[in-house]
Scaffold this active site. Structure first.
Site, PDB file in Angstrom:
ATOM      1  N   ASP A   4       0.834  -1.202   0.000  1.00  0.00           N
ATOM      2  CA  ASP A   4       0.000   0.000   0.000  1.00  0.00           C
ATOM      3  C   ASP A   4       0.870   1.253   0.000  1.00  0.00           C
ATOM      4  O   ASP A   4       0.368   2.366  -0.144  1.00  0.00           O
ATOM      5  CB  ASP A   4      -0.993  -0.004   1.162  1.00  0.00           C
ATOM      6  CG  ASP A   4      -0.343  -0.053   2.530  1.00  0.00           C
ATOM      7  OD1 ASP A   4       0.896  -0.070   2.617  1.00  0.00           O
ATOM      8  OD2 ASP A   4      -1.093  -0.083   3.539  1.00  0.00           O
ATOM      9  N   SER A   5       2.189   1.067   0.094  1.00  0.00           N
ATOM     10  CA  SER A   5       3.127   2.168  -0.128  1.00  0.00           C
ATOM     11  C   SER A   5       3.037   2.712  -1.538  1.00  0.00           C
ATOM     12  O   SER A   5       3.626   3.760  -1.841  1.00  0.00           O
ATOM     13  CB  SER A   5       4.558   1.706   0.168  1.00  0.00           C
ATOM     14  OG  SER A   5       4.846   0.484  -0.497  1.00  0.00           O
ATOM     15  N   ASP A  44      -0.962  -6.317  -0.695  1.00  0.00           N
ATOM     16  CA  ASP A  44      -1.060  -5.662   0.605  1.00  0.00           C
ATOM     17  C   ASP A  44      -2.465  -5.065   0.737  1.00  0.00           C
ATOM     18  O   ASP A  44      -2.800  -4.108   0.038  1.00  0.00           O
ATOM     19  CB  ASP A  44       0.003  -4.569   0.686  1.00  0.00           C
ATOM     20  CG  ASP A  44       0.252  -4.079   2.092  1.00  0.00           C
ATOM     21  OD1 ASP A  44      -0.356  -4.613   3.034  1.00  0.00           O
ATOM     22  OD2 ASP A  44       1.070  -3.145   2.244  1.00  0.00           O
ATOM     23  N   LYS A  78      -1.340  -9.717   2.371  1.00  0.00           N
ATOM     24  CA  LYS A  78      -0.712  -9.274   3.613  1.00  0.00           C
ATOM     25  C   LYS A  78      -1.703  -8.434   4.397  1.00  0.00           C
ATOM     26  O   LYS A  78      -2.370  -7.566   3.829  1.00  0.00           O
ATOM     27  CB  LYS A  78       0.560  -8.464   3.360  1.00  0.00           C
ATOM     28  CG  LYS A  78       1.262  -8.026   4.666  1.00  0.00           C
ATOM     29  CD  LYS A  78       2.595  -7.359   4.406  1.00  0.00           C
ATOM     30  CE  LYS A  78       2.448  -5.927   3.946  1.00  0.00           C
ATOM     31  NZ  LYS A  78       1.850  -5.046   4.989  1.00  0.00           N
ATOM     32  N   GLU A 131      -2.070  -5.941   7.846  1.00  0.00           N
ATOM     33  CA  GLU A 131      -1.537  -5.261   9.018  1.00  0.00           C
ATOM     34  C   GLU A 131      -2.361  -5.723  10.204  1.00  0.00           C
ATOM     35  O   GLU A 131      -3.572  -5.514  10.252  1.00  0.00           O
ATOM     36  CB  GLU A 131      -1.591  -3.751   8.833  1.00  0.00           C
ATOM     37  CG  GLU A 131      -0.642  -3.258   7.756  1.00  0.00           C
ATOM     38  CD  GLU A 131      -0.431  -1.754   7.771  1.00  0.00           C
ATOM     39  OE1 GLU A 131      -0.903  -1.096   8.726  1.00  0.00           O
ATOM     40  OE2 GLU A 131       0.195  -1.235   6.837  1.00  0.00           O
ATOM     41  N   GLU A 172       8.059  -4.793  11.312  1.00  0.00           N
ATOM     42  CA  GLU A 172       8.512  -3.483  10.837  1.00  0.00           C
ATOM     43  C   GLU A 172       8.880  -2.569  11.994  1.00  0.00           C
ATOM     44  O   GLU A 172       8.091  -2.367  12.921  1.00  0.00           O
ATOM     45  CB  GLU A 172       7.436  -2.815   9.976  1.00  0.00           C
ATOM     46  CG  GLU A 172       7.867  -1.449   9.463  1.00  0.00           C
ATOM     47  CD  GLU A 172       6.938  -0.856   8.433  1.00  0.00           C
ATOM     48  OE1 GLU A 172       7.203   0.278   7.981  1.00  0.00           O
ATOM     49  OE2 GLU A 172       5.940  -1.511   8.070  1.00  0.00           O
TER      50      GLU A 172
END
Length: 268
Positions: A41-42, A80, A110, A112, A178
């Site tokens: 999502d970056s 993500d 992925k 979070e 992270e």
């Protein structure tokens, strides 16, 4: 590469992972033999002009994931999941994650993670959707926690360790850690049988992941835990400046860049 292949690398050989958001970059990363490609999502910060990851939509994630998947032959492609695409309800989370595999061609998703993603991880893996968990600094929670190192006191460290174990038990095939203390990452790595993938988490994880723009030197700077192995931005600046100068001076296009048709001479 499949999720089971990544899982089997834990404690055996280092796992490599990079982000990619488009087909040409994914092709280069894949051909280099990197194990996993994360469509992070970056993309919001690096490609779409957003100030954070929060505005990234499910459709944007699906589009970029599909582009990466089409260009990838060997690496495991991980989508993500963006902010609020999961967590509100189990059913919606399953549907959105499933879409990344069914429609976009991802091999895994992925998440979070927090306490709310344990049940979702269990359900997804039961249905055949491989899940990569993500703990520590989770940028989608930046309005709550800020973008700072996590797990720096005993209580926070224990919470991360407990959530790591819970997601492994729920079926996650790997775990991103992270921006946590290196000794915490080392302890979690020792506790788990699935591989840990560090980003700003020290050298003792089973693998590492970075944002490809920083690796290539395409961004204006790098995080303190990252590194550039190239100067793509500098090469782009030189190429664009050279183009501008040659057009303004009349050096481009030259004769070799142009085609003349003699049969048209009598028309004008």
């Amino acid at each position: 590469m499949r999720a089971k292949d990544i899982r089997a690398k834990a404690g055996v050989e280092p796992v490599t992972m990079l982000t990619a958001y488009d087909a040409p970059t994914a092709e280069v990363v894949d051909e280099a033999g990197v194990d996993m490609i994360l469509v992070g999502d970056s993309v919001g910060n690096t490609q779409l002009g957003y100030d954070s990851t929060l505005p990234v939509t499910l459709d944007e994630t699906a589009s970029h994931t599909a582009a990466v998947a089409r260009a990838t032959e060997n690496a495991l492609v991980v989508a993500d999941m963006p902010f609020l695409s999961y967590g509100a309800s189990l059913e919606t989370g399953v549907e959105n994650c499933g879409r990344m595999l069914k429609e976009a061609g991802a091999d895994a998703v992925k998440l979070e993670c927090g306490p709310h993603t344990v049940e979702l991880t269990d359900r997804l893996t039961d249905l055949g959707v491989p899940v990569q968990a993500h703990l520590g600094l989770t940028p989608q929670h930046e309005n709550e926690t800020g973008l700072f190192r996590q797990g720096t006191d005993g209580e926070a460290a224990r919470e991360i360790a407990d959530l790591a174990a819970a997601h492994e038990e729920a079926g996650a095939f790997s775990l991103v850690l992270e921006h946590v203390p290196a000794n915490l990452a080392a302890a979690v790595t020792d506790d788990l049988e699935i591989p840990t993938i560090g980003i700003g988490a020290g050298p003792d994880c089973d693998g590492q992941v970075l944002v490809v723009d920083e690796v290539l030197g395409r961004s204006t700077g790098t995080a303190p835990f990252s590194k550039s192995w190239g100067d793509v931005r500098g090469e782009m600046e030189r190429a664009v400046a050279g183009y501008k100068d040659d057009v303004e001076s009349g050096d481009f296009p030259a004769a070799e860049h142009s085609h003349y048709e003699e049969r048209l001479d009598d028309v004008y």
